[in-house]
Each structure stands twice: as C-alpha cells, then as structure tokens.
Write a protein that holds these residues in place. Structure first.
Motif, PDB file in Angstrom:
ATOM      1  N   MET B  93     -91.901  31.196 111.543  1.00 35.26           N
ATOM      2  CA  MET B  93     -93.255  30.431 111.865  1.00 35.26           C
ATOM      3  C   MET B  93     -94.071  31.947 112.214  1.00 35.26           C
ATOM      4  O   MET B  93     -95.167  31.326 112.116  1.00 35.26           O
ATOM      5  N   HIS B  94     -93.918  33.136 112.861  1.00 33.79           N
ATOM      6  CA  HIS B  94     -94.545  33.760 113.420  1.00 33.79           C
ATOM      7  C   HIS B  94     -96.243  34.614 112.606  1.00 33.79           C
ATOM      8  O   HIS B  94     -96.919  34.023 113.224  1.00 33.79           O
ATOM      9  N   GLU B  95     -95.990  34.279 111.070  1.00 36.69           N
ATOM     10  CA  GLU B  95     -97.737  34.180 110.755  1.00 36.69           C
ATOM     11  C   GLU B  95     -98.324  33.325 111.282  1.00 36.69           C
ATOM     12  O   GLU B  95     -99.813  33.064 111.070  1.00 36.69           O
ATOM     13  N   MET B  96     -97.423  31.801 111.248  1.00 36.90           N
ATOM     14  CA  MET B  96     -98.501  30.549 110.989  1.00 36.90           C
ATOM     15  C   MET B  96     -98.802  30.282 112.641  1.00 36.90           C
ATOM     16  O   MET B  96     -99.976  29.811 112.972  1.00 36.90           O
ATOM     17  N   LEU B  97     -98.040  31.366 113.507  1.00 36.55           N
ATOM     18  CA  LEU B  97     -98.307  30.759 115.210  1.00 36.55           C
ATOM     19  C   LEU B  97     -99.991  31.627 115.318  1.00 36.55           C
ATOM     20  O   LEU B  97    -100.314  30.710 115.984  1.00 36.55           O
ATOM     21  N   PHE B  98    -100.030  32.760 114.531  1.00 32.86           N
ATOM     22  CA  PHE B  98    -101.816  33.266 114.582  1.00 32.86           C
ATOM     23  C   PHE B  98    -102.602  32.332 114.280  1.00 32.86           C
ATOM     24  O   PHE B  98    -103.110  32.523 115.183  1.00 32.86           O
ATOM     25  N   ARG B 104    -107.283  27.412 116.704  1.00 28.57           N
ATOM     26  CA  ARG B 104    -107.551  26.062 118.145  1.00 28.57           C
ATOM     27  C   ARG B 104    -106.097  25.339 118.168  1.00 28.57           C
ATOM     28  O   ARG B 104    -107.792  24.164 117.857  1.00 28.57           O
ATOM     29  N   ALA B 105    -106.088  24.972 117.428  1.00 33.95           N
ATOM     30  CA  ALA B 105    -105.080  23.533 116.774  1.00 33.95           C
ATOM     31  C   ALA B 105    -104.202  23.538 118.606  1.00 33.95           C
ATOM     32  O   ALA B 105    -102.852  24.340 118.226  1.00 33.95           O
ATOM     33  N   PRO B 106    -104.084  22.404 118.825  1.00 30.99           N
ATOM     34  CA  PRO B 106    -103.187  22.315 120.068  1.00 30.99           C
ATOM     35  C   PRO B 106    -102.415  21.951 119.902  1.00 30.99           C
ATOM     36  O   PRO B 106    -102.033  21.047 120.569  1.00 30.99           O
ATOM     37  N   VAL B 107    -100.996  22.308 119.086  1.00 33.05           N
ATOM     38  CA  VAL B 107    -100.205  22.098 118.380  1.00 33.05           C
ATOM     39  C   VAL B 107     -99.240  22.012 119.748  1.00 33.05           C
ATOM     40  O   VAL B 107     -99.314  23.189 120.318  1.00 33.05           O
ATOM     41  N   VAL B 108     -98.193  21.454 120.049  1.00 34.22           N
ATOM     42  CA  VAL B 108     -97.119  21.541 121.442  1.00 34.22           C
ATOM     43  C   VAL B 108     -95.785  21.824 120.553  1.00 34.22           C
ATOM     44  O   VAL B 108     -95.627  21.125 119.640  1.00 34.22           O
ATOM     45  N   MET B 109     -94.750  22.953 121.031  1.00 31.49           N
ATOM     46  CA  MET B 109     -93.405  23.126 120.165  1.00 31.49           C
ATOM     47  C   MET B 109     -93.166  23.738 121.551  1.00 31.49           C
ATOM     48  O   MET B 109     -92.514  24.323 121.551  1.00 31.49           O
ATOM     49  N   ALA B 110     -91.699  23.112 121.107  1.00 29.86           N
ATOM     50  CA  ALA B 110     -90.228  22.860 122.127  1.00 29.86           C
ATOM     51  C   ALA B 110     -89.806  24.438 121.615  1.00 29.86           C
ATOM     52  O   ALA B 110     -89.176  24.071 120.251  1.00 29.86           O
ATOM     53  N   ILE B 111     -88.985  25.134 122.293  1.00 33.11           N
ATOM     54  CA  ILE B 111     -88.304  26.055 121.519  1.00 33.11           C
ATOM     55  C   ILE B 111     -86.623  25.793 122.305  1.00 33.11           C
ATOM     56  O   ILE B 111     -86.681  26.333 123.511  1.00 33.11           O
ATOM     57  N   ALA B 112     -85.898  25.768 121.690  1.00 28.10           N
ATOM     58  CA  ALA B 112     -84.856  25.728 122.565  1.00 28.10           C
ATOM     59  C   ALA B 112     -84.224  27.316 122.114  1.00 28.10           C
ATOM     60  O   ALA B 112     -83.233  27.208 120.925  1.00 28.10           O
ATOM     61  N   ASN B 113     -84.273  27.484 123.208  1.00 24.88           N
ATOM     62  CA  ASN B 113     -84.732  29.529 122.672  1.00 24.88           C
ATOM     63  C   ASN B 113     -83.066  30.126 122.679  1.00 24.88           C
ATOM     64  O   ASN B 113     -82.168  29.869 123.205  1.00 24.88           O
ATOM     65  N   ARG B 114     -82.982  31.029 121.682  1.00 25.29           N
ATOM     66  CA  ARG B 114     -81.283  31.693 120.868  1.00 25.29           C
ATOM     67  C   ARG B 114     -81.947  32.996 120.409  1.00 25.29           C
ATOM     68  O   ARG B 114     -82.733  33.220 119.967  1.00 25.29           O
ATOM     69  N   ARG B 133     -94.685  36.767 121.770  1.00 25.55           N
ATOM     70  CA  ARG B 133     -95.578  37.150 123.067  1.00 25.55           C
ATOM     71  C   ARG B 133     -97.065  37.107 123.139  1.00 25.55           C
ATOM     72  O   ARG B 133     -98.182  36.586 123.833  1.00 25.55           O
ATOM     73  N   ASP B 134     -97.774  38.118 121.706  1.00 27.30           N
ATOM     74  CA  ASP B 134     -98.850  37.945 121.383  1.00 27.30           C
ATOM     75  C   ASP B 134     -99.582  36.793 120.632  1.00 27.30           C
ATOM     76  O   ASP B 134    -100.424  37.429 120.144  1.00 27.30           O
ATOM     77  N   SER B 135     -98.601  35.802 120.201  1.00 29.21           N
ATOM     78  CA  SER B 135     -99.141  35.274 118.929  1.00 29.21           C
ATOM     79  C   SER B 135    -100.485  34.169 119.512  1.00 29.21           C
ATOM     80  O   SER B 135    -101.006  33.865 118.719  1.00 29.21           O
TER      81      SER B 135
END
Lengths: 326, 410
Positions: B93-98, B104-114, B133-135
């Motif tokens: 998803m990296h590209e689309m995170l930025f 400025r789309a207020p999407v919420v995402m859960a990450i089960a850290n792995r 971190r910098d996305s």
C-alpha cells in the motif's frame, strides 16, 4: 438491452462540454479529442476518475481544471480501483439516503500504460467483482507522458525511446497485447472498440457502456502526433486509416458475443475496400525505418499478422466470407 | 471515571474487537484483502455482512493496493471507509498511503503489526508501520484488545475532525493482541453511533469560485487529486503538517470525550505514563509490551526502586512536549524499539525520544533496546535486566553501549 439514443451532429455540438478547452494537450492530440467526445455521451450526473498520464497531467494543473464534472486522480495503476471505490460509495450512500441523486454514473479513464501494463491487475479485479462502471482505454500506443516509451499496447515494429529502431533491432519486436479480447474473456457484459473518426459509433458505444449493468470496457484508438511522429493535422485521418486497414477493427462484444461494427463491416463485406497497412504505416515517423531495405521484411510481417487477426475476428463475428487483401 | 452507559462484556481477540468496533461505527465502505495476522478482521466483518448485521458495502479486492485505493476513492466520494492490513500488505500500500493523506481522505486502517520479509515471518513486530512513518498517517499503538476496540471508534472521530482530515492507523501487535482472547467491554450500538457521528465535510472553494463541500458531488463539480507543480506542491505538504499539529489536541479531546461515555481513557490520548511522577529510571515503549513493563515496574516499586513507564500511544503526530514533560526529571531512560533502522543509530522510537529530549538543559541518559523482532518473546526477566542496566548507568554515570539487543544470540 440498450435504449434507443437518437442524436444529430447539432445535438452533440450544442450539448455542453464536460471536458473543457484550455487544457495543455499538444496540437492534434487524439486522446483530448476522444475525451471531449466521450463526455458528450453521458446520460446524467457522472463522476470521472483518471489514471496518471497525459490526460490527467494536461487537464488538472492546480489550480486549473478542464473537468466540469467531479473528477478524481489517485495514481497510475488505480483507475479501476478508484472506480470501484466511487461506485461502492455511491451505492451505499444512496441506500442510506446520504446522497440525493438517483443515479450517478462512473467512468474510469486510462491510457495504454494504465490499462495494458501497470493497471491491468486492478482492472481485472474490478471487472471480476462486477462493479458498475465504464472503463475507457485511450490507446496512444506508448507511454507518451514520460516521453514515448514502449508499452504492452505498442504495436510491432514501432520505434519508441525504449524500443528504438537501431542498426541491429527494428523497433518493438513484440506484438500488441489483445487487451479488448482479454477483457471479453472476463465474461463481462460489454466490450467494444472505437475510433474518433467514427464519432457517432464512439458516442453510441460510450452510452451503451454506461447503460449496461456491470462493468463495461471501451478501447478507443487515440493517435499521438508527438509519439507517432505524425502530422498533427492528420490525427483523425489516421484514426480512419487504422480502421480501413483493419489494424484497428471496430467491434462490440455484448455478453461475449462478438459483432463487427458498421465501419469495419464495410471491409468485411467488400474486401477490396480494405487498405494495405503500408498506407497507415508510411505516414508515421515511428515506422519510418520499416521503409528501408534493411527492415522492409517486417512490413510484410505486419500485413500478414494484421490479416490473420482480422480473419480471426471475422470468425468470432460469424462472418465466413474470407476477406482478401486489396 | 464512571461509565455513563451500560456496557456488555464480550470475549474477543484483538482482531475481533476491531471488527466489532467497525461494525458499530456506521462505516459505509470496507475494502480489504486478507493477510495474517489481520485476516480475522476481514473474516469477522464478512460474517457481519453475510448475516445482514451491518449497513456497509464490503469489497474484497484483488490486492492491498486496490483495497486502500478503493477506500480512498470511497472517502473522496463522501463515504466513511475502513481497511485493515499488515506487513507485506501495508508495504504494498506504500504508494497509496501518501496519496490518501495527500488527498486528505480520513480513512481508518487497523494494522495487526507483523514483521517484514525476508526471511518470511508472520509474527509480531513494528517493522511494517515504522516503515510508513513518514507517509502522513496518524499512527496509534494499542496495549490490549480493549484499547483496540476503543481506539478504532476514536479513530473515526480523529480522522474526520475538520481540523485534521488525515487518515489514521491503529496498530495492534500481531498475535499477541490480534489472536489473544480478552474480556472486552463494549458500548451499545447507539452509543457508538452517536459518539462517531455522521461525517462532516469542510467547505472549500471550487474551480467555479463556489464554496462547496469537499467531496465528489455532481452538483458541485470538483477536481480532486490534481497535479501541482513547484509553485503549489510545497503548500499542500505544509498544510498536511499543520493538520498533524492540530491532531495532537484533537486526539487528547477525543480520548477525554470517550472517557465520559465509557469510563476508559488512555493517558492524555497521546502518552500513557505509569508511575512516572517520581521515577528515576524509565522505559519508553509502544503496544502490548507496556503490559509486561508495567508488571515489572510493580515488582520494582515493591522493592523500593523508583521505576516508571512511558507508553507512547500516539507515535504520529509525535507528542514532543509531552515526552519532554514526562521524562525531564528521569535520570536514565531506556527506549524499546520493535523494529530496526538499518545503518541508523538505533531504532525509530529511540531517534524520536532522544531528539525530543535534546533541548533540555540537562537531559537524562538515553539508551536503546531493540527487541522482539519476528515475534520473539520478551520476558519480564529481560525487562528487569533493562531496568537493572539503567540503575547501573545512573550509578556509574556511564553508558557502555547506546544500542543493545534483547534476547538475541550473538
């Protein structure tokens, strides 16, 4: 299946543009003409989403825009995923009465790079899931926005900056991917090809693609004078020659049933009207090297392959009469 | 704090707690792709859809890239959108995170850290989210399944706040939280729906010169996600930074408001200190590890050792002032990182904490412990050793090594 849509050239001319002038496309740009025409065929409120590419870049330079309808760009490979998100949002928001409009259509636009290559995964996924949207591929047969690099849609023999015709290699050695056939193979309800010279045929197909329930795919031929090294004044003529040489035949597949469209039917029924591919190739600088003794064999290959593909198409359309090369 | 609404205790693992919170948050579109250890979230949510328990469209995309893209586009259309992922999925998803934060789309995402490949590893660490971190996403890390539930609900309020309008990641440790059953206090559907509210849109000026809601609406055409050249791009980025600054107080406010209806809050929403007021030595950490550290602190306190914990609940935006306030009196600090910044001087959390304390006239000794990569267990004994190391540093006034590895064969 489709509504009867009658219109005159005057009707179309008078219909307000949704893709406005003032954009920064080059003189003779095929895709810009195609977009303007496409937007003349919408039936009502429409949201457009655009892959990264020439048409996105020339029409949305902040704070200007050529889009008089809501428009979204996110990335290069995402036109179909954008459409999926928009269509899904509209469906549920309508159900929850969060929007007023009864019907909002969704059109995704992408060039050949955003369709044949980097965007095909998202496109295939969105079609498999059955989202109700029209995907329009404006095919100028290379990555023109980044300076004419070859794509899966670049035809055999074309010289691009990443498949240059050199002393050892005659331009692109690979064939153009049969993208529209690949889309038919998805079992989707509507697939068609179109060319802006046959503007009426194009408009009808856009409208059908919008009207059909579920995903529709429209492959539109879109000459690029910069990339093709062709005369900017001849873009529309080229879009006619591509059909007359059967390099780019026009057809529709409704529920996977192939049918030739009128302009190509002429060539099927009167094979003598079918022109030699040479006529189409010789007016484009990207094929210039094929007209030298070293590489002229490839001209024959292109004619042979074009004829074979045309015959296969006729068969799919149930036309048995063999079409002879003029 | 006392709860003002009736709550039901459900036995849920972290993933199920997330799915349950999403179910209650009046989400319009969920687009996701399965990946361990997040899969239970999409499976559980699919069940809700299959049983008609939610008014949500669920799109099972062909990749994480398309999952986030569909959420972004849905959000731009005006929908409330949610997705979940982990590890390689988040990396894809990296590209689309930025693009999502930039739009400025207020999407919420859960990450089960792995952990990230290679070698392939499905277990918990923070490599996946730290790499993002910098996305431009707000990043919160939870300590248990209860907080996962509570934070997802809060995340919609934070993301959609008109002074913020940024996407939010809620990270829960893979397996340790995602797959571990806990008793979770849940609010009623009505209470959550009321708390989350309906999505509001900022008013912006369109190209037609009209003031219109910021979304794709045929009545008010707007071009979203345009190209911005060097004459405008920089200002867009500066505005994102401003929104991040605004998020600091919004996260605090939402944490407080949530406390009023649930009886639960997490520090000030940004930082969750434990026994820090008079602490001489302290550990800074994120996520579920804080539970182990707190247990060790209790034991140390019983022995008269002035130990404390600073759990960083919000990593982006970084609560710099809060970190300084919390640690200014401490003599030695150990920062625990569950990811690595190869070739850097320690892990990402260490960088941030050390940087935050730099301007203090006299700052504490600060050391870094890299731990738990690829799901390696971190025991109370190891945590006790970290505190022991800190006591040694205070006594000797000497740091032998600023970066150490916990439980590693070397």
């Amino acid at each position: 299946m489709f509504s009867e849509w009658k219109f005159t050239a005057k009707d179309i001319a008078e219909k307000p543009d949704l893709f406005l002038s003032g954009h920064r496309a080059c003189a003779g740009c095929g895709p810009a003409t195609v977009l303007r025409l496409i937007m003349k065929a919408v039936r009502g409120p429409t949201i457009v989403t655009n892959a990264t590419g020439c048409m996105e870049v020339v029409a949305s330079i902040y704070p200007y825009t050529s889009w008089a309808t809501p428009w979204l760009h996110t990335a290069f490979e995402t036109a179909a995923a954008n459409a999926a998100g928009i269509e899904t949002a509209l469906k549920i928001m309508k159900k929850k009465s969060k929007i007023k409009q009864e019907q909002i259509d969704v059109i995704a636009l992408a060039g050949d790079g955003g369709t044949y290559d980097i965007g095909i995964q998202a496109l295939s996924g969105a079609v498999e899931r059955g989202h109700d949207f029209l995907f329009v591929l404006y095919d100028n047969e290379a990555y023109m926005n980044t300076g004419i690099q070859r794509s899966g849609g670049t035809p055999l023999g074309a010289s691009t900056t990443t498949s240059p015709a050199g002393t050892a290699i005659p331009g692109k050695l690979e064939h153009k991917k049969p993208i529209a056939d690949i889309m038919v193979a998805h079992g989707m309800p509507y697939v068609a090809t179109a060319s802006p010279y046959y503007w009426r045929d194009l408009l009808v197909k856009v409208r059908r693609g919008i009207e059909v329930n579920g995903p529709a795919f429209l492959h539109v031929f879109a000459p690029c004078p910069r990339g093709w090294r062709s005369d900017p004044a001849k873009s529309i003529e080229l879009s006619r020659l591509a059909v007359e040489t059967c390099i780019f035949p026009l057809w529709e597949a409704v529920n996977s049933e192939y049918q030739l469209s009128a302009p190509s039917k002429v060539m099927a029924l009167s094979p003598q009207k079918k022109k030699l591919v040479k006529e189409y190739l010789q007016v484009q600088g990207r094929f210039r090297h094929l007209f030298t003794p070293k590489y002229e064999k490839m001209l024959g290959d292109i004619q042979r392959i074009t004829d074979e593909r045309w015959q296969r198409l006729l068969k799919k359309c149930g036309i048995t009469q063999p079409a002879k090369t003029a | 704090m006392k709860s003002v609404v009736k709550q039901e205790v459900l036995a849920l693992n972290g993933d199920e707690a997330v799915a349950y919170a999403v179910k209650q948050s009046d989400v319009d579109v969920v687009a996701a792709y399965p990946i361990t250890p997040q899969t239970i979230i999409v499976e559980k949510f699919s069940e809700y859809v299959a049983n008609g328990e939610v008014e949500t469209e669920f799109v099972c995309t062909e990749s994480e890239h398309s999952a986030l893209t569909a959420c972004l586009a849905a959000s731009a259309t005006g929908a409330r959108a949610f997705t979940a992922s982990a590890s390689a999925g988040l990396a894809l998803m990296h590209e689309m995170l930025f693009v999502t934060s930039g739009c400025r789309a207020p999407v919420v995402m859960a990450i089960a850290n792995r952990a990230l490949s290679a070698p392939l590893n499905i277990h918990g660490d923070h490599s996946d989210t730290m790499a993002q971190r910098d996305s431009g996403w707000i990043q919160m890390y939870v300590e248990n399944a209860q907080e996962a539930y509570d934070s997802i609900i809060q995340a919609f309020r934070i993301a959609e706040n008109l002074h913020v309008l940024l996407p939010v990641i809620v990270g829960l440790d893979g397996f340790t939280l995602s797959h571990t059953l806990e008793n979770v206090q849940t609010l009623s559907d009505e209470a959550v729906k009321k708390f989350v509210g309906t999505r509001q849109f900022p008013k912006v000026m369109s190209h037609e010169g009209k003031t219109v809601p910021f979304r794709l609406d045929p009545e008010n055409p707007m071009s979203m996600g345009p190209i911005a050249l060097p004459n405008y791009y920089f200002e867009f980025k500066r505005q994102q930074e401003e929104a991040m600054r605004n998020a600091l107080s919004v996260i605090q406010h939402v944490n407080e408001e949530f406390g009023k209806i649930s009886g639960r809050s997490y520090g000030d929403g940004l930082l969750d200190p434990y026994m820090l007021d008079d602490a001489e030595i302290a550990v800074v950490c994120l996520g579920s590890t804080a539970g182990t550290v707190k247990a060790v602190v209790n034991e140390l306190r019983a022995d008269g050792v002035k130990a404390g914990v600073l759990r960083m609940r919000t990593f982006r935006p970084l609560p710099v002032d809060g970190i300084v306030d919390a640690l200014r009196k401490v003599k030695a600090v150990a920062v625990m990182d569950r990811s690595m910044s190869f070739g850097g001087s320690g892990g990402p959390v260490f960088h941030e904490v050390r940087h935050a304390l730099y301007d203090l006239p006299a700052h504490p000794y600060i050391v870094n412990y890299i731990y738990g990569l690829g799901g390696r267990d971190t025991s109370p004994t190891q945590i006790r050793q970290i505190f022991e190391d800190l006591r040694g540093i205070v006594q000797t006034k000497r740091v032998e090594s600023s970066v150490k590895y916990v439980g590693l064969r070397e």
